[in-house]
Design a protein around this motif. Sequence first.
Motif, short mmCIF file in Angstrom:
data_model
loop_
_atom_site.label_atom_id
_atom_site.label_comp_id
_atom_site.label_asym_id
_atom_site.label_seq_id
_atom_site.Cartn_x
_atom_site.Cartn_y
_atom_site.Cartn_z
N PHE A 16 -2.88 1.28 5.15
CA PHE A 16 -3.47 1.84 3.93
C PHE A 16 -3.57 3.37 4.06
CE2 PHE A 16 -6.96 3.25 1.26
CZ PHE A 16 -6.69 2.61 0.05
N LEU A 17 -3.98 3.82 5.22
CA LEU A 17 -4.10 5.26 5.46
C LEU A 17 -2.74 5.95 5.39
CD1 LEU A 17 -5.97 7.61 6.20
CD2 LEU A 17 -5.62 7.03 8.60
N ILE A 18 -1.71 5.33 5.95
CA ILE A 18 -0.36 5.89 5.88
C ILE A 18 0.08 6.01 4.42
CG2 ILE A 18 2.07 5.35 6.32
CD1 ILE A 18 0.75 6.58 8.68
N GLY A 19 -0.21 4.99 3.62
CA GLY A 19 0.13 5.03 2.21
C GLY A 19 -0.55 6.19 1.49
N VAL A 20 -1.81 6.41 1.80
CA VAL A 20 -2.55 7.52 1.18
C VAL A 20 -1.94 8.86 1.58
CG1 VAL A 20 -4.76 8.73 1.16
CG2 VAL A 20 -4.71 6.24 0.97
N LEU A 21 -1.56 8.98 2.85
CA LEU A 21 -1.01 10.25 3.33
C LEU A 21 0.39 10.52 2.82
CD1 LEU A 21 -2.33 10.10 7.02
CD2 LEU A 21 -3.12 11.61 5.19
N MET A 22 1.06 9.51 2.27
CA MET A 22 2.36 9.73 1.65
C MET A 22 2.23 10.38 0.27
SD MET A 22 4.61 6.32 2.44
CE MET A 22 5.08 5.84 4.10
N LEU A 23 1.08 10.24 -0.35
CA LEU A 23 0.93 10.70 -1.74
C LEU A 23 1.11 12.21 -1.90
CD1 LEU A 23 -2.03 8.41 -2.88
CD2 LEU A 23 0.43 8.11 -3.25
N PRO A 24 0.62 13.06 -0.97
CA PRO A 24 0.91 14.50 -1.13
C PRO A 24 2.40 14.81 -1.13
CG PRO A 24 -0.88 14.17 0.44
CD PRO A 24 -0.33 12.82 0.14
N ALA A 25 3.18 14.08 -0.33
CA ALA A 25 4.63 14.29 -0.32
C ALA A 25 5.24 13.90 -1.65
CB ALA A 25 5.27 13.49 0.82
N ALA A 26 4.72 12.81 -2.26
CA ALA A 26 5.19 12.41 -3.58
C ALA A 26 4.86 13.49 -4.61
CB ALA A 26 4.57 11.09 -3.98
N SER A 42 7.40 3.72 -1.29
CA SER A 42 6.99 3.56 0.11
C SER A 42 5.47 3.56 0.24
CB SER A 42 7.58 4.69 0.96
OG SER A 42 8.99 4.72 0.88
N ALA A 43 4.82 4.46 -0.49
CA ALA A 43 3.35 4.52 -0.47
C ALA A 43 2.76 3.24 -1.02
CB ALA A 43 2.87 5.73 -1.25
N ALA A 44 3.34 2.74 -2.13
CA ALA A 44 2.83 1.51 -2.75
C ALA A 44 2.97 0.32 -1.80
CB ALA A 44 3.57 1.24 -4.06
N ILE A 45 4.11 0.22 -1.12
CA ILE A 45 4.31 -0.88 -0.16
C ILE A 45 3.29 -0.80 0.96
CG2 ILE A 45 5.90 -1.80 1.57
CD1 ILE A 45 8.21 -0.92 -0.27
N SER A 46 3.09 0.40 1.50
CA SER A 46 2.14 0.57 2.60
C SER A 46 0.71 0.25 2.15
CB SER A 46 2.21 2.01 3.12
OG SER A 46 3.51 2.32 3.58
N LEU A 47 0.35 0.73 0.96
CA LEU A 47 -1.00 0.48 0.44
C LEU A 47 -1.22 -1.01 0.19
CD1 LEU A 47 -1.26 3.46 -2.07
CD2 LEU A 47 -2.66 3.16 -0.02
N PHE A 48 -0.24 -1.66 -0.40
CA PHE A 48 -0.40 -3.08 -0.74
C PHE A 48 -0.52 -3.94 0.51
CE2 PHE A 48 1.60 -7.25 -1.49
CZ PHE A 48 0.72 -7.75 -2.43
N ILE A 49 0.43 -3.77 1.45
CA ILE A 49 0.39 -4.59 2.67
C ILE A 49 -0.86 -4.25 3.48
CG2 ILE A 49 1.56 -5.09 4.85
CD1 ILE A 49 4.20 -4.71 3.41
N GLY A 50 -1.24 -2.97 3.48
CA GLY A 50 -2.45 -2.58 4.19
C GLY A 50 -3.69 -3.25 3.63
N MET A 51 -3.81 -3.28 2.31
CA MET A 51 -4.98 -3.92 1.69
C MET A 51 -4.98 -5.42 1.92
SD MET A 51 -5.71 -1.93 -1.91
CE MET A 51 -4.05 -2.14 -2.56
N VAL A 52 -3.79 -6.04 1.85
CA VAL A 52 -3.71 -7.49 2.09
C VAL A 52 -4.17 -7.83 3.50
CG1 VAL A 52 -2.12 -9.42 2.37
CG2 VAL A 52 -1.90 -7.91 0.39
N LEU A 53 -3.68 -7.09 4.48
CA LEU A 53 -4.08 -7.34 5.87
C LEU A 53 -5.57 -7.08 6.07
CD1 LEU A 53 -1.12 -5.82 7.94
CD2 LEU A 53 -1.78 -8.22 7.82
N PHE A 54 -6.05 -5.97 5.54
CA PHE A 54 -7.45 -5.61 5.77
C PHE A 54 -8.41 -6.61 5.14
CE2 PHE A 54 -11.40 -3.45 4.67
CZ PHE A 54 -11.79 -2.98 5.92
N PHE A 55 -8.19 -6.94 3.88
CA PHE A 55 -9.13 -7.83 3.20
C PHE A 55 -8.96 -9.28 3.61
CE2 PHE A 55 -9.18 -4.18 0.23
CZ PHE A 55 -10.55 -3.93 0.29
#
Length: 483
Positions: A16-26, A42-55
């Motif tokens: 999830f953190l990696i996905g957030v840190l991709m947003l400035p590059a976008a 790429s950010a959306a994939i990271s955020l989605f899989i991150g949230m699924v794993l975390f929750f």
Amino acid sequence: MIHLKAIGKIMGALLFLIGVLMLPAAAISWLYSENSNPIMISAAISLFIGMVLFFSFSKQDEFVRKREGYLIVALSWIFMTGFGMLPFLLSKEIVSVSDAIFETMSGLTTTGASILTDIEVMPKGLLFWRSMTQWIGGLGIIVLTVAIFPLLGIGGIELFVAESPGPTSDKVHPRISETAKRLWYVYVGLTLLASLLYWAGGMTLYDAVNHGLTTMATGGFSTKNASMAYYDAYPFIQYTAVVFMFLAGTNFTLIYFGLIGKFHRILKSDEFKSYALAVGMLTLILFIPIVSQSDYGWEFSFRKAIFQVVSLITTTGFVTDDYTQYGQGVTFICFMLLFLGASAGSTAGGIKFVRHATFLKNTWLEFKRIVHPRAIVPLIINGERVTGRIINNIMNFLLIYLITFVGGSLVISLMGYDFATSLGAVATCLGNVGPAIGDVGPVDNFSFFSPEAKLMLSFLMLLGRLELFTILILFTPFFWRAN
């Protein structure tokens, strides 16, 4: 028994953190009217899989012991590389998976070796993400997450122990989360200051921010094909780089103590004194052949010498000159610098000065022990006695480092590469430096290596960044045995 559910929860938070840190590059891609879809996807994939794993594991017991700590650190770098390379692959700017792994691993481990042959034609958003990977890896993604994990209900002491670079016990605060936060305050503050000074010195704002990120990370990725040599006409920029590379190679706890006025902590540090002395002496040694074999003039020759010394010792890897043109002696000295590293607790890679100092002092004292076998001769570093366990750990580290270097060089040479190139590539990847000797000198890149060699060198980058034990311990049978 290893708590896999706790690991899954933490991996989710990291992604999830990696996905957030991709947003400035976008955002950079959007500002420069580029196609931002590869980074956004790429950010959306990271955020989605991150949230699924975390929750999925948010209600599970997140008890983290030392074994889980080492496994989490190793897996986090693998996960970050896997998801961090998505923008390169989806944009098709890098089409080979082995190339994408190499470039991303080089960024996250702050090695700075690259397979890109023309950096300046790359989209600015991708180059910014490339710089961000080094900044993320600079002080360590785990230190960042240690600072924020308490907010998520996750403890972090074992992660900090596994990730924290170098054999140092300095703490700026008794609570590990507060230590991580304060180190990141220093890291972010110095990054901002370096970026502002680069901008004031003549860089564009975009280039200044990119170089600020990679300087403090001791990474060495540049937005210019010529690296810092592009700014030869800007002495202020290059001297600014020297200062901030030197600071980035200093133990961050010492920088923190200096900022709050505890200068005695700096003055009693044997490692810092040996680090500063080495920079001064080696600069003089390189200055003499440069000024005598070129028509640069005194100031320019001095700038070339001190820049290259600081860049190599701190494992940053910025380049202002081809040091191999000054003869075999200078080339050999620069090759040996690949094995120094700067301070423990810094963003630099390499062996670290504290290990060298401990080894040399202990070796010297061993002669005294031979003459006086009944005498108790303690080893003192930074005003404190070094225990036998720490000495043994350092000796083992140096031996394993040497074995890994020799073994890695043998493997690369058996793949068909010449002796100097094999030694240089392994030394620079294991030390997380960037430039080396042979066909991977300061004006070359790593694009010519085979996919197998690139994967091997990527593994060596990971080994070096996590200081051998964190990765190698996973290959031992007793690590996986149930308690």
